[in-house]
Design a protein around this motif. Sequence first.
Motif, PDB file in Angstrom:
ATOM      1  N   GLU A  86       0.834  -1.196   0.000  1.00 37.45           N
ATOM      2  CA  GLU A  86       0.000   0.000   0.000  1.00 37.45           C
ATOM      3  C   GLU A  86       0.873   1.252   0.000  1.00 37.45           C
ATOM      4  N   ILE A  87       0.821   1.994  -1.086  1.00 35.22           N
ATOM      5  CA  ILE A  87       1.560   3.256  -1.193  1.00 35.22           C
ATOM      6  C   ILE A  87       0.552   4.366  -1.495  1.00 35.22           C
ATOM      7  N   HIS A  88       0.434   5.319  -0.610  1.00 35.52           N
ATOM      8  CA  HIS A  88      -0.491   6.422  -0.845  1.00 35.52           C
ATOM      9  C   HIS A  88       0.013   7.244  -2.038  1.00 35.52           C
ATOM     10  N   PRO A  89      -0.881   7.641  -2.945  1.00 37.78           N
ATOM     11  CA  PRO A  89      -0.443   8.396  -4.134  1.00 37.78           C
ATOM     12  C   PRO A  89       0.202   9.735  -3.798  1.00 37.78           C
ATOM     13  N   GLY A  90      -0.019  10.230  -2.574  1.00 38.86           N
ATOM     14  CA  GLY A  90       0.600  11.487  -2.190  1.00 38.86           C
ATOM     15  C   GLY A  90       2.051  11.354  -1.755  1.00 38.86           C
ATOM     16  N   ALA A  91       2.519  10.130  -1.544  1.00 35.89           N
ATOM     17  CA  ALA A  91       3.906   9.908  -1.126  1.00 35.89           C
ATOM     18  C   ALA A  91       4.869  10.296  -2.242  1.00 35.89           C
ATOM     19  N   THR A  92       6.018  10.841  -1.853  1.00 35.19           N
ATOM     20  CA  THR A  92       7.051  11.228  -2.813  1.00 35.19           C
ATOM     21  C   THR A  92       8.184  10.214  -2.758  1.00 35.19           C
ATOM     22  N   ILE A  93       8.461   9.581  -3.890  1.00 38.32           N
ATOM     23  CA  ILE A  93       9.461   8.517  -3.936  1.00 38.32           C
ATOM     24  C   ILE A  93      10.506   8.845  -4.999  1.00 38.32           C
ATOM     25  N   GLY A  94      11.772   8.744  -4.623  1.00 40.22           N
ATOM     26  CA  GLY A  94      12.874   9.063  -5.523  1.00 40.22           C
ATOM     27  C   GLY A  94      13.169   7.952  -6.516  1.00 40.22           C
ATOM     28  N   ARG A  95      14.310   8.059  -7.141  1.00 34.85           N
ATOM     29  CA  ARG A  95      14.690   7.122  -8.200  1.00 34.85           C
ATOM     30  C   ARG A  95      15.366   5.879  -7.618  1.00 34.85           C
ATOM     31  N   ARG A  96      15.276   4.799  -8.390  1.00 37.11           N
ATOM     32  CA  ARG A  96      15.917   3.524  -8.060  1.00 37.11           C
ATOM     33  C   ARG A  96      15.460   2.986  -6.703  1.00 37.11           C
ATOM     34  N   PHE A  97      14.189   3.179  -6.401  1.00 35.37           N
ATOM     35  CA  PHE A  97      13.589   2.649  -5.170  1.00 35.37           C
ATOM     36  C   PHE A  97      13.307   1.170  -5.374  1.00 35.37           C
ATOM     37  N   VAL A  98      13.808   0.332  -4.458  1.00 30.65           N
ATOM     38  CA  VAL A  98      13.652  -1.116  -4.592  1.00 30.65           C
ATOM     39  C   VAL A  98      12.878  -1.657  -3.403  1.00 30.65           C
ATOM     40  N   ILE A  99      11.836  -2.443  -3.694  1.00 35.17           N
ATOM     41  CA  ILE A  99      11.060  -3.140  -2.673  1.00 35.17           C
ATOM     42  C   ILE A  99      11.315  -4.629  -2.839  1.00 35.17           C
ATOM     43  N   ASP A 100      11.881  -5.264  -1.810  1.00 35.60           N
ATOM     44  CA  ASP A 100      12.171  -6.697  -1.871  1.00 35.60           C
ATOM     45  C   ASP A 100      11.029  -7.459  -1.212  1.00 35.60           C
ATOM     46  N   HIS A 101      10.436  -8.393  -1.931  1.00 31.31           N
ATOM     47  CA  HIS A 101       9.245  -9.136  -1.506  1.00 31.31           C
ATOM     48  C   HIS A 101       8.066  -8.166  -1.376  1.00 31.31           C
ATOM     49  N   GLY A 102       7.991  -7.408  -0.304  1.00 27.92           N
ATOM     50  CA  GLY A 102       7.046  -6.298  -0.266  1.00 27.92           C
ATOM     51  C   GLY A 102       5.721  -6.529   0.417  1.00 27.92           C
ATOM     52  N   MET A 103       5.313  -7.761   0.625  1.00 26.44           N
ATOM     53  CA  MET A 103       3.997  -7.996   1.225  1.00 26.44           C
ATOM     54  C   MET A 103       3.873  -7.274   2.562  1.00 26.44           C
ATOM     55  N   GLY A 104       2.781  -6.536   2.720  1.00 21.15           N
ATOM     56  CA  GLY A 104       2.498  -5.876   3.984  1.00 21.15           C
ATOM     57  C   GLY A 104       3.113  -4.513   4.166  1.00 21.15           C
ATOM     58  N   ILE A 105       3.780  -3.980   3.158  1.00 18.28           N
ATOM     59  CA  ILE A 105       4.373  -2.646   3.269  1.00 18.28           C
ATOM     60  C   ILE A 105       3.278  -1.582   3.208  1.00 18.28           C
ATOM     61  N   VAL A 106       3.383  -0.570   4.073  1.00 16.41           N
ATOM     62  CA  VAL A 106       2.456   0.561   4.068  1.00 16.41           C
ATOM     63  C   VAL A 106       3.276   1.849   4.062  1.00 16.41           C
ATOM     64  N   ILE A 107       3.020   2.702   3.091  1.00 19.51           N
ATOM     65  CA  ILE A 107       3.731   3.978   2.957  1.00 19.51           C
ATOM     66  C   ILE A 107       2.695   5.091   2.948  1.00 19.51           C
ATOM     67  N   GLY A 108       2.756   5.984   3.944  1.00 17.36           N
ATOM     68  CA  GLY A 108       1.742   7.005   4.131  1.00 17.36           C
ATOM     69  C   GLY A 108       1.848   8.192   3.192  1.00 17.36           C
ATOM     70  N   GLU A 109       0.833   9.036   3.262  1.00 23.87           N
ATOM     71  CA  GLU A 109       0.641  10.129   2.303  1.00 23.87           C
ATOM     72  C   GLU A 109       1.791  11.123   2.248  1.00 23.87           C
ATOM     73  N   THR A 110       2.317  11.554   3.386  1.00 25.11           N
ATOM     74  CA  THR A 110       3.341  12.608   3.370  1.00 25.11           C
ATOM     75  C   THR A 110       4.758  12.053   3.487  1.00 25.11           C
ATOM     76  N   THR A 111       4.886  10.764   3.232  1.00 30.62           N
ATOM     77  CA  THR A 111       6.217  10.150   3.237  1.00 30.62           C
ATOM     78  C   THR A 111       7.064  10.716   2.101  1.00 30.62           C
ATOM     79  N   GLU A 112       8.347  10.932   2.394  1.00 31.03           N
ATOM     80  CA  GLU A 112       9.305  11.351   1.371  1.00 31.03           C
ATOM     81  C   GLU A 112      10.468  10.372   1.378  1.00 31.03           C
ATOM     82  N   ILE A 113      10.745   9.793   0.219  1.00 29.05           N
ATOM     83  CA  ILE A 113      11.800   8.790   0.090  1.00 29.05           C
ATOM     84  C   ILE A 113      12.803   9.269  -0.953  1.00 29.05           C
ATOM     85  N   GLY A 114      14.077   9.240  -0.585  1.00 24.38           N
ATOM     86  CA  GLY A 114      15.127   9.700  -1.488  1.00 24.38           C
ATOM     87  C   GLY A 114      15.486   8.668  -2.548  1.00 24.38           C
TER      88      GLY A 114
END
Length: 228
Positions: free
Chosen positions: A70-98
């Motif tokens: 689950e990634i909220h569309p408002g989250a800001t995610i940078g380049r080359r972001f890698v999710i390994d397996h991924g089940m159960g991940i939650v990323i909130g609206e105002t999250t910022e990822i480099g």
Amino acid sequence: MISRISRFKEVLQAVFDRDPAARSVPEVVFCSPGLHAIWLHRIASALWRRKLRFPARLLSHLGRMFTGIEIHPGATIGRRFVIDHGMGIVIGETTEIGNDVMVYQGVTLGGTSMKKEKRHPTLGDGVVVGAGAKIIGAVTVGAGARVGAGAVVVRDVPDGKTVVGLAGRVIDDGEHRGDHRIGIAASSLNSDVRVLEVLVDRVAELETRIQDAVPANGVERYAEGGGI
């Protein structure tokens, strides 16, 4: 078009660089839920920025059903972001990822405030977040920092540091534990929650010391009838 193809290749290369289980391009493209979640988020984020909030949320919801991420569309995610397996991940609206961040399964980047403000974490470039870790609130995890599996982080983490434990302790590489003691009476405890945090940290420390002290073949000897 060239830019999109370049970004596509860039993400694929990032997966191959960080996931030893990745064997071929078709396998990654068709069998990587983390990659699918990121692609869907890019589209949902573009819709969100254009104020098309319902379509963005709907696509995000479908992505959650399809990938378990689950990634909220408002989250800001940078380049080359890698999710390994991924089940159960939650990323909130105002999250910022480099850039160049890697996140494992079960991670929560959550918020605590009920106000419409910055209430989710900020992850700097090159951060690695272990499986099951919880980073809560508008905290900043500095560039190159590492969050251990199962850690709970509620305070800022300096660049390049490692965080472990339920209390989210920052440790230095090679930290000496031999003479370390946690004294509850000297800890200026002011709540039952803090007492539990100290006790949990103490148990984790003792487990680590026991593991370091027991020989690698100790379990095998016991299984063979050597006893304790």
